[in-house]
Design an enzyme around this catalytic site. Structure first.
Site, mmCIF file in Angstrom:
data_model
loop_
_atom_site.group_PDB
_atom_site.id
_atom_site.type_symbol
_atom_site.label_atom_id
_atom_site.label_comp_id
_atom_site.label_asym_id
_atom_site.label_seq_id
_atom_site.Cartn_x
_atom_site.Cartn_y
_atom_site.Cartn_z
ATOM 1 N N LYS A 130 0.854 -1.186 0.000
ATOM 2 C CA LYS A 130 0.000 0.000 0.000
ATOM 3 C C LYS A 130 0.884 1.227 0.000
ATOM 4 O O LYS A 130 2.039 1.170 0.426
ATOM 5 C CB LYS A 130 -0.861 0.020 1.262
ATOM 6 N N ASP A 170 -7.040 4.400 -4.285
ATOM 7 C CA ASP A 170 -7.668 4.259 -2.973
ATOM 8 C C ASP A 170 -8.304 5.629 -2.704
ATOM 9 O O ASP A 170 -8.528 6.393 -3.663
ATOM 10 C CB ASP A 170 -6.623 3.868 -1.908
HETATM 11 N N1 GLU Z 1 -7.407 0.260 -2.657
HETATM 12 C C1 GLU Z 1 -8.187 -0.895 -2.956
HETATM 13 C C2 GLU Z 1 -8.224 -1.822 -1.758
HETATM 14 O O1 GLU Z 1 -8.251 -1.352 -0.649
HETATM 15 C C3 GLU Z 1 -7.802 -1.551 -4.271
HETATM 16 C C4 GLU Z 1 -6.386 -1.947 -4.406
HETATM 17 C C5 GLU Z 1 -6.017 -2.471 -5.808
HETATM 18 O O2 GLU Z 1 -6.873 -2.576 -6.657
HETATM 19 O O3 GLU Z 1 -4.838 -2.769 -5.969
HETATM 20 O O4 GLU Z 1 -8.280 -3.015 -1.858
#
Ligand code: GLU
Length: 449
Positions: A130, A170
């Site tokens: 992340k 996100d």
């Molecule tokens: N931010 C999204 C999550 O919390 C998607 C992450 C992604 O698609 O890589 O899962």
């Protein structure tokens, strides 16, 4: 208050506290997982010997860097950015970037940690990571957003790659930001590497149904939870917090299943529309005009806007927290239960506090934790990677069908694992244990690396 951990897990948690001081959200996310893992260690002593849990709690790589950029007045600005590459046992690091002033290392680590287990639950070959920045996109012009994204990518690009680390969106990062970030990556590396980003535009390698996937997936998960109780969403009253990408498409799919959405929100306040929230208006305000949800009442004067209102004060049978972490506390949970709520599924990451979860579970409500209920977004990102790898592009119908099947499987895995480990109906235990076993086995197979 938090419950007691298994005696083998307590020192591991203490170590996490000592090694990561002041990172409350990360502590919370780890504690919630460790609470589920007691029975796993008794069944699998090899995980203890190989220190799998300790290794899972320590990110493989953490990158922190400065992002200098110039605003429209020509003033110099400085932000801090992060990428935490948490665990790559199952595949390249995969997870979104968040732009929000609250972002600091503890938030990125909690999100990365959740992501590892969530991604494992999808059954697809993706590890977890992340990133993000304390940059606040609110009120910024398009050119400011572009300059910020370009500057951020000028540092970040060296850590990414379709086989290494694949970011996405996100909170605060949507199609526009992904475009600027991908464009700069392409320019610096001189490579059209589609699979290095997901959530791309449909004209340049994006997947159909990716935008809708997190919200749709959350609703598929609720429908499965209700089905397991011989019930369904049809005719239910539903409240959704937030009005961003996740909330909008959760509302859309819940409506398709016959539910009536009576309220949604943003960080300014809540909108209550007893006739049912008009989605086209929300989409126009949020996706096109980028305005506050308050504007809803201009088009629907019969609806009510409450500045700073608490969304969980609106009575409902199904509650979908789709805004942000720790937005539903113990008191909110007690109120939901009192007012007849039968199911809560998390479209956001860790939206329910530890106390809130306890209240919901004690009341016997169907509770779907984020790492299971919102996994549809990242699962569809993995489908986008598949399409990019084969230079293909699937139809909306086919992609959505794949997403639906994945959510049904995640529900089944969590449900069955909870039963197997003596906690029937406890999706939090089912999700944590099932995700952990997948990652743990892979780490164990690969030795001490
Ligand atoms: N931010 C999204 C999550 O919390 C998607 C992450 C992604 O698609 O890589 O899962």
């Amino acid at each position: 208050m938090t419950t007691q951990l298994d005696e083998k897990l307590q020192p591991i948690y203490q170590d996490v506290l000592n090694r990561n001081p002041g990172e409350a959200e990360f502590h919370q996310a780890v504690h919630e997982v460790l609470e589920s893992l007691g029975p796993v260690l008794s069944k699998h002593p090899e995980f203890a010997d190989r220190k799998i849990i300790q290794r899972l709690c320590e990110p493989e790589r953490q990158i922190i860097f400065c992002v200098p950029w110039q605003d429209d007045n020509g003033e110099y600005q400085i932000n801090r950015a992060f990428r935490v590459e948490f665990n790559s046992a199952l595949g390249p690091y995969k997870g979104g970037l968040r732009f929000h002033p609250s972002v600091y290392l503890g938030i990125v680590k909690f999100l990365g940690f959740e992501q590892v287990l969530k991604n494992a639950l999808t059954g697809l070959p993706i590890g977890g990571g992340k990133g993000g920045s304390d940059f606040d996109p609110k009120g910024k012009s398009d050119s400011e957003i572009m300059r910020f994204c370009q500057s951020m990518m000028t540092e970040l690009y060296r850590y990414l790659g379709e086989y290494t680390d694949v970011p996405a969106g996100d909170i605060g990062v949507g199609g526009r930001e992904i475009g600027y970030l991908f464009g700069q990556y392409k320019r610096i590396t001189n490579r059209y590497e589609s699979g290095v980003f997901t959530g791309k535009g449909l004209d340049w390698g994006g997947s159909r149904a990716r935008k809708e996937a997190t919200g749709f997936g959350t609703v598929y998960f609720v429908e499965e939870m209700l089905k397991a109780r011989s019930d369904s969403l049809d005719g239910k009253t539903c409240v959704v917090s937030g009005s961003g990408n996740v909330a909008i498409y959760a509302m859309e799919k819940a409506r398709d299943f016959g539910a009536k959405i009576v309220a949604c929100s943003d960080s300014g306040g809540i909108v209550v529309d007893e006739k049912g929230i008009d989605l086209e208006t929300v989409k126009r305000i949020k996706e096109v005009e980028r305005r506050r949800i308050q504007a809803y009442v201009e088009a629907h004067p019969h609806a009510r806007y409450v500045e700073g209102g608490n969304i969980w004060s609106v009575p409902c049978q199904v509650a979908l927290p789709c805004a942000t972490q720790n937005e539903l506390n113990g008191k909110d949970a007690a109120r939901l239960v009192e007012q007849g709520c039968i199911a809560v599924a998390e479209g956001a990451n860790m939206p329910t506090t530890t106390e809130g979860i306890r209240v919901l579970q004690d009341a016997g409500i169907a509770y779907g934790p984020g790492k299971a209920a919102n996994a549809g977004g990242v699962a569809t990102s993995a489908l986008e990677m598949q399409q990019n790898a084969s230079r293909d592009s699937w139809t909306f119908e086919y992609t959505e069908k794949r997403l639906h099947d994945i959510m049904i499987n995640i529900h089944r895995d969590c449900f069955e694992t909870a039963e197997e480990f003596g906690a029937p109906g406890n999706y939090i235990k089912g999700a944590n244990i099932h995700g952990f076993l997948k990652v743990g086995r892979a780490m164990s197979d690969m030795g001490l690396i």
